[in-house]
Design a protein around this motif. Structure first.
Motif: not given
Length: 310
Positions: A289-310
């Motif tokens: 219905n046009g809402h801007d929402i993104t779905v990620i899995d656990a692997e992507e979540f850990y990659e994003l954490l690594a980026v943020a915490e780097g």
């Protein structure tokens, strides 16, 4: 910039400076002209292999006993690329691996430029719910026979970028980035500048999150919901960690949520006849219905954490 090199790393553990394999695919004038990949023995102190990572790529400590060390590998990477930019899917992670492996080995980070196919794909194909490499390649009809094989992932990322260039009608990477208001990432004298979309209004941290977080980190100002379980981490721990980066966590998927993290799903906890959680079904409905929402899995979540915490 009609020449560039797609790159992908696999890591031994949650430390970004633990590369255990790398794949490269060189593109010139719209064609992949050369490929190279190798196993890597991670730098000392970063060389333990976690079960989660081994489960993804299948590489073990014994596989890399005789593999080249990082100083030799990074020299080959730099020679392979020459003065052309790098391209990677979630480039913040892969470039962070390169930088952290150099730091762990006592080497300077080479000066380089990079673009991210994940950032570009989100601006180019706006109707997708998820942008993980296997999801994106499937949507675009790009072959990806072995996800988490570094060579295969680098080749797939190259084809994603080529598809984005074709859709934009330009062979030049700089023109594509300019059209989508995306800045080229770089390392210069060890200082990182991310490959980021600059066309959106600035996000703000939430009152119960860290107001001093880096506004360019991937969680800043986001409303996050979790469904399923995360390996090795409770939801409360995950919520605390992303709050440090200016995000907030909510219990249910609503129009306020812009990131849904899907962990391991226990089929016994699903509603009778259901194949997905109610939160994921709601996210799909909102996206339709046009809402801007993104779905990620656990692997992507850990990659994003690594980026943020780097």
């Amino acid at each position: 910039m009609t020449s560039w090199v797609a790159i992908d790393f696999e890591t031994a553990n949650s430390l970004r400076g633990s590369p255990c394999s790398v794949g490269l695919a060189k593109v010139k004038e719209g064609q992949i002209v050369e490929e190279w990949s190798t196993l890597i023995r991670p730098p000392d102190g970063h060389d333990h292999f976690d079960a989660f990572n081994v489960g993804l790529h299948g590489i073990t400590a014994s596989d890399v006993e005789d593999a080249p060390r990082w100083p030799e590998v990074v020299e080959r990477i730099v020679q392979f690329a020459g003065d052309t930019p790098f391209v990677a899917h979630n480039a913040a992670f892969d470039m962070g691996v390169l930088a952290d492996a150099c730091e762990a080995s006592g080497l300077p980070v080479p000066d380089l430029r990079f673009a991210c196919t994940l950032v570009i794909a989100r601006r180019t194909w706006t109707g997708l719910l998820a942008y993980k490499l296997p999801v994106l390649t499937d949507a675009l009809g790009i072959e990806l026979p072995h996800h988490h094989d570094a060579g295969a992932d680098a080749r797939a990322a190259a084809h994603v970028m080529l598809a984005a260039l074709k859709r934009q009608g330009t062979p030049a990477l700089a023109d594509l980035l300019a059209a989508h208001k995306i800045q080229m990432g770089s390392y210069r004298d060890g200082v990182r500048r991310g490959c980021l979309y600059r066309g959106a209004p600035p996000r703000k941290p939430f009152p119960d999150a860290n107001p001093n977080a880096d506004p360019d980190n991937p969680f800043y100002g986001r409303t996050v919901c979790f469904t399923g379980s995360l390996p090795g981490m409770t939801r409360n721990e995950a919520a605390d960690r992303i709050a440090a980066f200016g995000a907030r966590t909510v219990d249910n998927v609503t129009q306020a949520v812009d990131l849904l993290v899907v962990g391991r799903i226990d089929p016994a906890k699903l509603a009778p006849g259901a194949k997905k959680t109610g939160k994921l079904a709601k996210a799909e409905s909102l996206r339709d219905n046009g809402h801007d929402i993104t779905v990620i899995d656990a692997e992507e979540f850990y990659e994003l954490l690594a980026v943020a915490e780097g």
